[in-house]
Design an enzyme around this catalytic site. Structure first.
Site, PDB file in Angstrom:
ATOM      1  N   ASP A  42      -3.626  -9.956   6.882  1.00  0.00           N
ATOM      2  CA  ASP A  42      -5.071 -10.036   7.064  1.00  0.00           C
ATOM      3  C   ASP A  42      -5.529 -11.407   6.517  1.00  0.00           C
ATOM      4  OD1 ASP A  42      -7.727  -9.204   7.460  1.00  0.00           O
ATOM      5  OD2 ASP A  42      -7.808  -8.062   5.614  1.00  0.00           O
ATOM      6  N   PHE A  74     -10.889  -3.087  11.106  1.00  0.00           N
ATOM      7  CA  PHE A  74     -10.009  -2.239  10.307  1.00  0.00           C
ATOM      8  C   PHE A  74      -9.218  -1.287  11.214  1.00  0.00           C
ATOM      9  CE2 PHE A  74      -8.638   0.909   7.264  1.00  0.00           C
ATOM     10  CZ  PHE A  74      -8.248   0.099   6.205  1.00  0.00           C
ATOM     11  N   VAL A  75      -7.905  -1.258  11.017  1.00  0.00           N
ATOM     12  CA  VAL A  75      -7.034  -0.434  11.855  1.00  0.00           C
ATOM     13  C   VAL A  75      -6.127   0.458  11.009  1.00  0.00           C
ATOM     14  CG1 VAL A  75      -7.022  -1.989  13.859  1.00  0.00           C
ATOM     15  CG2 VAL A  75      -5.375  -2.349  12.011  1.00  0.00           C
ATOM     16  N   LYS A  93      -4.073 -10.557  11.841  1.00  0.00           N
ATOM     17  CA  LYS A  93      -5.484 -10.832  12.161  1.00  0.00           C
ATOM     18  C   LYS A  93      -5.723 -12.335  12.027  1.00  0.00           C
ATOM     19  CE  LYS A  93      -7.296  -6.451  10.279  1.00  0.00           C
ATOM     20  NZ  LYS A  93      -8.082  -5.857   9.175  1.00  0.00           N
ATOM     21  N   GLU A 120       5.932  -7.283   6.824  1.00  0.00           N
ATOM     22  CA  GLU A 120       4.607  -6.775   6.463  1.00  0.00           C
ATOM     23  C   GLU A 120       4.096  -5.820   7.531  1.00  0.00           C
ATOM     24  OE1 GLU A 120       2.323  -6.458   4.341  1.00  0.00           O
ATOM     25  OE2 GLU A 120       1.896  -8.259   3.170  1.00  0.00           O
ATOM     26  N   ARG A 170      -1.264   6.908   8.024  1.00  0.00           N
ATOM     27  CA  ARG A 170       0.009   6.193   8.207  1.00  0.00           C
ATOM     28  C   ARG A 170       0.871   6.828   9.287  1.00  0.00           C
ATOM     29  NH1 ARG A 170       0.433   2.680   3.811  1.00  0.00           N
ATOM     30  NH2 ARG A 170      -0.312   3.490   1.833  1.00  0.00           N
ATOM     31  N   GLY A 197       3.177   0.022   3.400  1.00  0.00           N
ATOM     32  CA  GLY A 197       2.936   0.022   4.846  1.00  0.00           C
ATOM     33  C   GLY A 197       4.084  -0.419   5.730  1.00  0.00           C
TER      34      GLY A 197
END
Ligand code: IMP
Ligand code: MG
Length: 191
Positions: free
Chosen positions: A113, A162-163, A141, A109, A175, A55
């Site tokens: 989360d 959730f995103v 988050k 990152e 993505r 990511g």
């Protein structure tokens, strides 16, 4: 709605609806703010950026193009497997071939989360004698975070939902979406 400024108000991935939440423009501005923080903090320190795949590729690219700083970038993957140690599982950073002893390391990152992933990365770095280590993340988050380690450089704080988009995926998809889209369902569970 924010999504309007990305040109796409909502999108469906694996049959679930996500709506525009943070525009690509807002995200770029937020990344610019993080770049300024790092620029000051790491002037003359030649930091080594450690992007956590998959990511973080987007954040790494956008952040580094904003940095007028001598620096290096490499990417790692976090792999967990059950070993024979008493703790039950062993974590490895795959792809870290650089000599990092004595370096100022900045872990990049896509999203922090619960902080489990970042805790694994910190663990793997703990016996490598780095000069310093900090975390920069595209999204954070705070309500979900369970670790003690401070997340010092955050582009955008998001709610415990959730995103996807800008490097973040839902089961492989999303993505490539510009900006950030949020799951349009009343759940706090990861999907
Ligand atoms: P953590 O270990 O709980 O901090 O979460 C780490 C990983 O879970 C992130 O690097 C993401 O790959 C994934 N993740 C957590 N929240 C989201 C989300 O809202 N969207 C997409 N991926 C997420
Ligand atoms: Mg993921």
């Amino acid at each position: 709605m924010e999504g309007a400024s990305t040109g796409i108000a909502s999108v469906e991935l694996h049959g679930r609806a996500f709506v525009g939440f943070i525009s690509a423009n807002e995200l770029e501005q937020a990344i610019g703010r993080v770049a300024k923080e790092l620029q000051v903090k790491y002037a003359d320190k030649r930091p080594l950026f450690l992007g956590v795949l998959n990511g973080a590729y987007f954040f790494a690219a956008k952040l580094l193009e904003r940095l007028d700083l001598e620096c290096e970038l490499t990417f790692v993957k976090v792999a967990s497997y059950h070993g024979t140690s008493s703790s039950g599982s062993v974590t490895q950073l795959i792809g870290l071939n650089e000599k990092i002893e004595g370096r100022h390391v900045v872990v990049l990152e896509d999203i922090v989360d619960t902080g489990g992933t970042i805790a694994h990365v910190m663990d793997s770095l703990s016996d490598r004698h780095v000069a310093s280590v900090s975390v920069a993340t595209l999204l954070f988050k705070p309500e979900a975070y369970k670790q003690q380690f401070p997340i010092e450089h955050v582009a955008v704080r998001v709610p415990d939902r959730f995103v996807v988009g800008s490097g973040l995926d839902y089961d492989g998809l999303g993505r490539n979406l510009p900006g950030i889209f949020i799951l349009n369902e009343p759940t706090h569970e990861p999907v």
